[in-house]
Scaffold this motif. Structure first.
Motif, PDB file in Angstrom:
ATOM      1  N   LYS A   1      64.536   0.963 -56.693  1.00 29.70           N
ATOM      2  CA  LYS A   1      63.182   0.561 -57.099  1.00 29.70           C
ATOM      3  C   LYS A   1      63.078   0.280 -58.590  1.00 29.70           C
ATOM      4  O   LYS A   1      62.182  -0.452 -59.016  1.00 29.70           O
ATOM      5  CB  LYS A   1      62.174   1.649 -56.703  1.00 29.70           C
ATOM      6  CG  LYS A   1      61.930   1.749 -55.202  1.00 29.70           C
ATOM      7  CD  LYS A   1      60.953   2.876 -54.888  1.00 29.70           C
ATOM      8  CE  LYS A   1      60.724   3.015 -53.391  1.00 29.70           C
ATOM      9  NZ  LYS A   1      59.830   4.154 -53.083  1.00 29.70           N
ATOM     10  N   THR A   2      63.985   0.837 -59.395  1.00 27.63           N
ATOM     11  CA  THR A   2      63.912   0.619 -60.846  1.00 27.63           C
ATOM     12  C   THR A   2      64.228  -0.827 -61.225  1.00 27.63           C
ATOM     13  O   THR A   2      63.883  -1.258 -62.317  1.00 27.63           O
ATOM     14  CB  THR A   2      64.860   1.564 -61.614  1.00 27.63           C
ATOM     15  OG1 THR A   2      66.219   1.279 -61.256  1.00 27.63           O
ATOM     16  CG2 THR A   2      64.538   3.020 -61.336  1.00 27.63           C
ATOM     17  N   TRP A   3      64.904  -1.552 -60.339  1.00 25.06           N
ATOM     18  CA  TRP A   3      65.179  -2.969 -60.636  1.00 25.06           C
ATOM     19  C   TRP A   3      64.548  -3.930 -59.623  1.00 25.06           C
ATOM     20  O   TRP A   3      64.481  -5.135 -59.865  1.00 25.06           O
ATOM     21  CB  TRP A   3      66.683  -3.239 -60.730  1.00 25.06           C
ATOM     22  CG  TRP A   3      67.487  -2.932 -59.496  1.00 25.06           C
ATOM     23  CD1 TRP A   3      68.173  -1.791 -59.234  1.00 25.06           C
ATOM     24  CD2 TRP A   3      67.702  -3.782 -58.363  1.00 25.06           C
ATOM     25  NE1 TRP A   3      68.798  -1.857 -58.003  1.00 25.06           N
ATOM     26  CE2 TRP A   3      68.529  -3.083 -57.453  1.00 25.06           C
ATOM     27  CE3 TRP A   3      67.285  -5.068 -58.019  1.00 25.06           C
ATOM     28  CZ2 TRP A   3      68.931  -3.613 -56.233  1.00 25.06           C
ATOM     29  CZ3 TRP A   3      67.683  -5.611 -56.796  1.00 25.06           C
ATOM     30  CH2 TRP A   3      68.505  -4.886 -55.926  1.00 25.06           C
ATOM     31  N   ALA A   4      64.049  -3.397 -58.512  1.00 25.89           N
ATOM     32  CA  ALA A   4      63.538  -4.267 -57.447  1.00 25.89           C
ATOM     33  C   ALA A   4      62.020  -4.264 -57.326  1.00 25.89           C
ATOM     34  O   ALA A   4      61.476  -4.957 -56.465  1.00 25.89           O
ATOM     35  CB  ALA A   4      64.161  -3.871 -56.108  1.00 25.89           C
ATOM     36  N   THR A   5      61.338  -3.485 -58.168  1.00 21.58           N
ATOM     37  CA  THR A   5      59.878  -3.432 -58.086  1.00 21.58           C
ATOM     38  C   THR A   5      59.268  -3.700 -59.461  1.00 21.58           C
ATOM     39  O   THR A   5      59.979  -3.807 -60.459  1.00 21.58           O
ATOM     40  CB  THR A   5      59.396  -2.046 -57.588  1.00 21.58           C
ATOM     41  OG1 THR A   5      59.798  -1.041 -58.531  1.00 21.58           O
ATOM     42  CG2 THR A   5      59.967  -1.710 -56.228  1.00 21.58           C
TER      43      THR A   5
ATOM     44  N   GLN B   1      72.437 -10.825 -59.911  1.00 23.74           N
ATOM     45  CA  GLN B   1      72.723 -11.633 -58.722  1.00 23.74           C
ATOM     46  C   GLN B   1      71.800 -11.247 -57.567  1.00 23.74           C
ATOM     47  O   GLN B   1      71.256 -12.107 -56.869  1.00 23.74           O
ATOM     48  CB  GLN B   1      74.174 -11.440 -58.277  1.00 23.74           C
ATOM     49  CG  GLN B   1      75.206 -12.190 -59.094  1.00 23.74           C
ATOM     50  CD  GLN B   1      76.595 -11.974 -58.488  1.00 23.74           C
ATOM     51  OE1 GLN B   1      77.219 -10.925 -58.678  1.00 23.74           O
ATOM     52  NE2 GLN B   1      77.087 -12.942 -57.757  1.00 23.74           N
ATOM     53  N   LEU B   2      71.637  -9.937 -57.375  1.00 28.50           N
ATOM     54  CA  LEU B   2      70.785  -9.449 -56.287  1.00 28.50           C
ATOM     55  C   LEU B   2      69.334  -9.853 -56.502  1.00 28.50           C
ATOM     56  O   LEU B   2      68.653 -10.268 -55.551  1.00 28.50           O
ATOM     57  CB  LEU B   2      70.891  -7.920 -56.184  1.00 28.50           C
ATOM     58  CG  LEU B   2      72.207  -7.331 -55.680  1.00 28.50           C
ATOM     59  CD1 LEU B   2      72.141  -5.814 -55.669  1.00 28.50           C
ATOM     60  CD2 LEU B   2      72.562  -7.867 -54.292  1.00 28.50           C
ATOM     61  N   LYS B   3      68.865  -9.740 -57.732  1.00 25.44           N
ATOM     62  CA  LYS B   3      67.483 -10.111 -58.042  1.00 25.44           C
ATOM     63  C   LYS B   3      67.249 -11.591 -57.733  1.00 25.44           C
ATOM     64  O   LYS B   3      66.221 -11.967 -57.171  1.00 25.44           O
ATOM     65  CB  LYS B   3      67.174  -9.810 -59.523  1.00 25.44           C
ATOM     66  CG  LYS B   3      66.988  -8.323 -59.810  1.00 25.44           C
ATOM     67  CD  LYS B   3      66.955  -8.037 -61.304  1.00 25.44           C
ATOM     68  CE  LYS B   3      65.655  -8.442 -61.944  1.00 25.44           C
ATOM     69  NZ  LYS B   3      64.547  -7.505 -61.621  1.00 25.44           N
ATOM     70  N   LYS B   4      68.232 -12.412 -58.080  1.00 27.48           N
ATOM     71  CA  LYS B   4      68.133 -13.855 -57.804  1.00 27.48           C
ATOM     72  C   LYS B   4      68.149 -14.106 -56.306  1.00 27.48           C
ATOM     73  O   LYS B   4      67.364 -14.904 -55.766  1.00 27.48           O
ATOM     74  CB  LYS B   4      69.292 -14.587 -58.495  1.00 27.48           C
ATOM     75  CG  LYS B   4      69.199 -16.097 -58.382  1.00 27.48           C
ATOM     76  CD  LYS B   4      70.338 -16.760 -59.164  1.00 27.48           C
ATOM     77  CE  LYS B   4      70.264 -18.287 -59.044  1.00 27.48           C
ATOM     78  NZ  LYS B   4      71.364 -18.951 -59.786  1.00 27.48           N
TER      79      LYS B   4
ATOM     80  N   TYR C   1      67.277 -12.119 -53.860  1.00 29.74           N
ATOM     81  CA  TYR C   1      66.075 -11.633 -53.189  1.00 29.74           C
ATOM     82  C   TYR C   1      64.781 -12.181 -53.798  1.00 29.74           C
ATOM     83  O   TYR C   1      63.686 -11.807 -53.363  1.00 29.74           O
ATOM     84  CB  TYR C   1      66.038 -10.103 -53.202  1.00 29.74           C
ATOM     85  CG  TYR C   1      67.193  -9.470 -52.464  1.00 29.74           C
ATOM     86  CD1 TYR C   1      67.529  -9.863 -51.169  1.00 29.74           C
ATOM     87  CD2 TYR C   1      67.967  -8.462 -53.059  1.00 29.74           C
ATOM     88  CE1 TYR C   1      68.585  -9.291 -50.486  1.00 29.74           C
ATOM     89  CE2 TYR C   1      69.025  -7.885 -52.387  1.00 29.74           C
ATOM     90  CZ  TYR C   1      69.335  -8.298 -51.099  1.00 29.74           C
ATOM     91  OH  TYR C   1      70.397  -7.725 -50.420  1.00 29.74           O
ATOM     92  N   GLY C   2      64.911 -13.063 -54.793  1.00 25.61           N
ATOM     93  CA  GLY C   2      63.739 -13.661 -55.403  1.00 25.61           C
ATOM     94  C   GLY C   2      62.873 -12.682 -56.180  1.00 25.61           C
ATOM     95  O   GLY C   2      61.651 -12.795 -56.208  1.00 25.61           O
TER      96      GLY C   2
END
Length: 220
Positions: free
Chosen positions: A113-117, A212-215, A217-218
């Motif tokens: 959650k620290t990088w995906a929210t 890469q993951l952030k890109k 998953y948008g």
């Protein structure tokens, strides 16, 4: 007859790092096979872990052992003549398994959650993450390692996350050190061990993987 030990793994996985460290602590020779989880899982991975289809998978003489905590216990049982990882005392062993379960249930989801929210969800995640680390730091106390003077099971279960800490802090815009300095010192101490230093990836590379993951998953 020589033993055949194969590890199916994916380099950023803090779970696979556990199995690598345990094998190295026991000085077990093994073949490391890197999986392409993002694009093309191997036929061997799907055959050896048909239920979850996830890494890491430890294959010992053709037989698969899945789930990293189970793998570390298995490695400790099979190669019991060198560097014991789990305590022999039943109560201490139960405590070690409790903390391993705590780490698995709490840290991975909150760390993600620290990088995906963002926004309020991110702020809550950062607070929760620090509280989880403070709980672990309290359990560590003034001991060099979670089990006392010897590097062992709980250290192995937790240390893989240490390579992700810089990325968590960068993307979440927070700092672990002020409230968890003893835990960070523990991480540095663990990194002095060859088994750990050669199993954990460069944190910069982990940061690049998260980008890469952030890109993918948008996630902005």
């Amino acid at each position: 007859m020589a033993e055949e030990v194969i590890l199916l793994n994916f380099w950023p996985s803090m779970f696979g790092m556990r199995t690598m460290i345990a094998l190295k602590e026991k000085e077990v020779k093994y073949e490391h096979r890197e999986e392409d989880l993002m694009n093309n899982k191997s036929a061997l991975l799907l055959e050896m872990n048909p239920i979850y289809k996830k890494i890491p998978v430890l294959i010992h003489n053709g037989k698969p052992i899945c789930e990293s905590i189970i793998q570390v216990q298995y490695i400790d049982d099979i190669w019991s003549d060198k560097n014991p990882l789990l305590p022999t005392d039943p109560y201490q062993r139960a405590q070690a398994l409790f903390w391993a379960d705590f780490i698995d249930k709490k840290l991975y989801v909150c760390g993600r959650k620290t990088w995906a929210t963002k926004g309020d969800e991110l702020e809550e995640a950062k607070k929760e993450f620090i509280e989880i680390l403070k709980t672990l730091q309290s359990e560590l106390g003034d001991k060099p390692y979670f089990g006392g003077d010897r590097f062992g099971f709980v250290d192995i279960v937790l240390i893989g996350f240490y390579s992700w800490f810089p990325a968590y802090q960068k993307f979440g815009n927070f700092s672990i050190e002020p409230e968890c300095s003893k835990l960070m010192d523990w991480g540095k101490r663990c990194m002095e061990r060859e088994s750990v230093a050669t199993s954990l990836p460069d944190p910069e590379r982990v940061g690049g993987f998260i980008l890469q993951l952030k890109k993918l998953y948008g996630i902005e």
